[in-house]
Design a protein around this motif. Sequence first.
Motif, PDB file in Angstrom:
ATOM      1  N   TYR A   1       0.894  -1.206  -0.008  1.00 39.48           N
ATOM      2  CA  TYR A   1       0.005  -0.093   0.075  1.00 39.48           C
ATOM      3  C   TYR A   1       0.911   1.365  -0.013  1.00 39.48           C
ATOM      4  O   TYR A   1       0.434   2.283  -0.254  1.00 39.48           O
ATOM      5  CB  TYR A   1      -0.647  -0.102   1.100  1.00 39.48           C
ATOM      6  N   GLN A   2       2.095   1.181   0.319  1.00 35.79           N
ATOM      7  CA  GLN A   2       2.983   2.349   0.384  1.00 35.79           C
ATOM      8  C   GLN A   2       4.275   2.507  -0.709  1.00 35.79           C
ATOM      9  O   GLN A   2       4.910   3.267  -0.723  1.00 35.79           O
ATOM     10  CB  GLN A   2       3.589   2.498   1.875  1.00 35.79           C
ATOM     11  N   ASN A   3       4.505   1.481  -1.475  1.00 39.12           N
ATOM     12  CA  ASN A   3       5.361   1.468  -2.279  1.00 39.12           C
ATOM     13  C   ASN A   3       4.908   1.636  -3.958  1.00 39.12           C
ATOM     14  O   ASN A   3       4.369   0.644  -4.644  1.00 39.12           O
ATOM     15  CB  ASN A   3       5.914  -0.039  -2.378  1.00 39.12           C
ATOM     16  N   PHE A   4       5.280   3.002  -4.328  1.00 45.38           N
ATOM     17  CA  PHE A   4       4.988   3.368  -5.595  1.00 45.38           C
ATOM     18  C   PHE A   4       6.042   3.744  -6.325  1.00 45.38           C
ATOM     19  O   PHE A   4       5.979   4.950  -7.083  1.00 45.38           O
ATOM     20  CB  PHE A   4       3.941   4.177  -5.794  1.00 45.38           C
ATOM     21  N   GLY A   5       7.381   3.418  -5.920  1.00 46.94           N
ATOM     22  CA  GLY A   5       8.531   4.000  -6.443  1.00 46.94           C
ATOM     23  C   GLY A   5       8.966   3.919  -7.857  1.00 46.94           C
ATOM     24  O   GLY A   5       8.105   3.027  -8.639  1.00 46.94           O
ATOM     25  N   ARG A  19       3.817  -3.166 -14.741  1.00 51.78           N
ATOM     26  CA  ARG A  19       3.203  -4.380 -14.556  1.00 51.78           C
ATOM     27  C   ARG A  19       3.305  -4.754 -13.206  1.00 51.78           C
ATOM     28  O   ARG A  19       2.151  -5.201 -12.604  1.00 51.78           O
ATOM     29  CB  ARG A  19       4.040  -5.521 -15.314  1.00 51.78           C
ATOM     30  N   GLN A  20       4.196  -4.259 -12.343  1.00 52.40           N
ATOM     31  CA  GLN A  20       4.089  -4.548 -11.041  1.00 52.40           C
ATOM     32  C   GLN A  20       3.166  -3.598 -10.295  1.00 52.40           C
ATOM     33  O   GLN A  20       2.524  -4.080  -9.200  1.00 52.40           O
ATOM     34  CB  GLN A  20       5.621  -4.288 -10.386  1.00 52.40           C
ATOM     35  N   LEU A  21       2.849  -2.307 -10.845  1.00 51.92           N
ATOM     36  CA  LEU A  21       2.164  -1.394 -10.339  1.00 51.92           C
ATOM     37  C   LEU A  21       0.441  -2.103 -10.498  1.00 51.92           C
ATOM     38  O   LEU A  21      -0.315  -1.806  -9.568  1.00 51.92           O
ATOM     39  CB  LEU A  21       2.144  -0.072 -10.845  1.00 51.92           C
ATOM     40  N   VAL A  22       0.347  -2.523 -11.594  1.00 54.47           N
ATOM     41  CA  VAL A  22      -0.941  -3.263 -11.902  1.00 54.47           C
ATOM     42  C   VAL A  22      -1.234  -4.442 -11.093  1.00 54.47           C
ATOM     43  O   VAL A  22      -2.239  -4.666 -10.523  1.00 54.47           O
ATOM     44  CB  VAL A  22      -1.001  -3.557 -13.339  1.00 54.47           C
ATOM     45  N   ASP A  23      -0.196  -5.145 -10.939  1.00 53.09           N
ATOM     46  CA  ASP A  23      -0.331  -6.141  -9.946  1.00 53.09           C
ATOM     47  C   ASP A  23      -0.476  -5.933  -8.683  1.00 53.09           C
ATOM     48  O   ASP A  23      -1.233  -6.604  -7.915  1.00 53.09           O
ATOM     49  CB  ASP A  23       0.950  -7.183 -10.116  1.00 53.09           C
ATOM     50  N   GLY A  24       0.013  -4.871  -7.950  1.00 53.95           N
ATOM     51  CA  GLY A  24      -0.162  -4.512  -6.839  1.00 53.95           C
ATOM     52  C   GLY A  24      -1.663  -3.819  -6.492  1.00 53.95           C
ATOM     53  O   GLY A  24      -2.111  -4.122  -5.693  1.00 53.95           O
ATOM     54  N   TRP A  37      -7.002  -4.922  -4.402  1.00 51.84           N
ATOM     55  CA  TRP A  37      -8.338  -5.150  -4.531  1.00 51.84           C
ATOM     56  C   TRP A  37      -8.710  -6.507  -4.024  1.00 51.84           C
ATOM     57  O   TRP A  37      -9.703  -6.577  -3.301  1.00 51.84           O
ATOM     58  CB  TRP A  37      -8.706  -4.985  -5.973  1.00 51.84           C
ATOM     59  N   GLN A  38      -7.936  -7.557  -4.249  1.00 48.91           N
ATOM     60  CA  GLN A  38      -8.369  -8.918  -3.632  1.00 48.91           C
ATOM     61  C   GLN A  38      -8.185  -8.958  -2.192  1.00 48.91           C
ATOM     62  O   GLN A  38      -9.083  -9.420  -1.538  1.00 48.91           O
ATOM     63  CB  GLN A  38      -7.297  -9.859  -4.305  1.00 48.91           C
ATOM     64  N   GLN A  95      -1.142   5.737  -6.858  1.00 48.87           N
ATOM     65  CA  GLN A  95      -0.796   4.912  -8.041  1.00 48.87           C
ATOM     66  C   GLN A  95      -1.006   5.667  -9.120  1.00 48.87           C
ATOM     67  O   GLN A  95      -0.223   5.650 -10.359  1.00 48.87           O
ATOM     68  CB  GLN A  95      -1.043   3.364  -8.008  1.00 48.87           C
ATOM     69  N   ALA A  96      -2.274   6.190  -9.288  1.00 45.84           N
ATOM     70  CA  ALA A  96      -2.504   7.126 -10.374  1.00 45.84           C
ATOM     71  C   ALA A  96      -1.975   8.300 -10.808  1.00 45.84           C
ATOM     72  O   ALA A  96      -1.312   8.578 -11.977  1.00 45.84           O
ATOM     73  CB  ALA A  96      -4.135   7.279 -10.241  1.00 45.84           C
ATOM     74  N   ARG A  97      -1.499   8.746  -9.645  1.00 45.63           N
ATOM     75  CA  ARG A  97      -0.706  10.075  -9.773  1.00 45.63           C
ATOM     76  C   ARG A  97       0.964   9.406 -10.342  1.00 45.63           C
ATOM     77  O   ARG A  97       1.472  10.080 -11.065  1.00 45.63           O
ATOM     78  CB  ARG A  97      -0.273  10.878  -8.495  1.00 45.63           C
ATOM     79  N   GLU A  98       1.346   8.468  -9.997  1.00 44.80           N
ATOM     80  CA  GLU A  98       2.462   7.860 -10.125  1.00 44.80           C
ATOM     81  C   GLU A  98       2.424   7.553 -11.922  1.00 44.80           C
ATOM     82  O   GLU A  98       3.277   7.884 -12.642  1.00 44.80           O
ATOM     83  CB  GLU A  98       2.969   6.677  -9.443  1.00 44.80           C
ATOM     84  N   GLN A  99       1.659   6.835 -12.235  1.00 45.65           N
ATOM     85  CA  GLN A  99       1.389   6.605 -13.730  1.00 45.65           C
ATOM     86  C   GLN A  99       1.248   7.673 -14.471  1.00 45.65           C
ATOM     87  O   GLN A  99       1.545   7.747 -15.441  1.00 45.65           O
ATOM     88  CB  GLN A  99       0.427   5.386 -13.779  1.00 45.65           C
ATOM     89  N   PHE A 100       0.395   8.504 -14.013  1.00 44.61           N
ATOM     90  CA  PHE A 100       0.386  10.025 -14.689  1.00 44.61           C
ATOM     91  C   PHE A 100       1.604  10.683 -15.034  1.00 44.61           C
ATOM     92  O   PHE A 100       1.712  11.259 -16.229  1.00 44.61           O
ATOM     93  CB  PHE A 100      -0.767  10.774 -14.262  1.00 44.61           C
ATOM     94  N   SER A 101       2.322  10.651 -13.775  1.00 46.49           N
ATOM     95  CA  SER A 101       3.693  11.362 -13.923  1.00 46.49           C
ATOM     96  C   SER A 101       4.521  10.833 -15.026  1.00 46.49           C
ATOM     97  O   SER A 101       5.262  11.195 -15.905  1.00 46.49           O
ATOM     98  CB  SER A 101       4.461  11.669 -12.536  1.00 46.49           C
TER      99      SER A 101
END
Length: 248
Positions: free
Chosen positions: A118-122, A128-133, A138-139, A224-230
């Motif tokens: 929940y805190q690792n978005f480096g 792919r790892q972000l999507v898996d996270g 969600w699960q 995560q959305a902010r990280e992916q947008f960046s």
Amino acid sequence: MRPIPGRIRICRLALAAIIAGTALSVQPASALIVFDPRNYAENLLSASRALEQINNQVASLRNEAQMLINQARNLTSLPTSMLGRIEGNFAEMKGLLGQAQRLAYNVQDIDQQFKDTYQNFGSNLTDRQLVDGARERWQGSVSAFEDALKTGAVAVGNIEGTRQQTTSLVDASQAAVGVLQATQAGNQLLAVQTSQIADLTAMLAAQGRANALESARRAAAQEQAREQFSRFMAGNSYSPASVKMFHD
């Protein structure tokens, strides 16, 4: 000249009377029966006091016997015991909480897994790892709500058993023959109430865990959305490609 027969008979009677009087006059005084009212009253009073003392002793023995009977009743154990069923309820709920999926109720495990998930978005993580996270979070939320539903179902299922236990213990308490039975019934009623509180605590903990994981998932999704947008805006790992909207 012979005496007259009638005079002879009179003389004989007079002589017998004189002899009888002489014998009575020489009889000792101790041979006579004398009634003493004062001595009789004293003897009667002594007998009455002795009878009263015997009655008091009988009453004392009766009281001691009743006291022993009451002590025996006070030491009689309660024939009804719900401790086995109460312990079974505790074990069932504890086992259910131990089956919590993913993030369980262990502080050390929660601390490490929460940081990783929940805190690792480096930037060291791939898309792919972000999507898996995100999928794992969600699960985790779905599993937490499932665990909360199971816990609530067990707590609700224990309501009928708690009612039966309470009824049995109240009846046993009202029919108690001594202090020990009444005390044991009261202690078991407290144990039943403790079991209810434990069920409620477990249900609230499971529901709170589910809500917390869902809130954490939403916050992580925003991060995560902010990280992916960046990354998208920086053009990292993005290459244009032709896309066919319709196939021939």
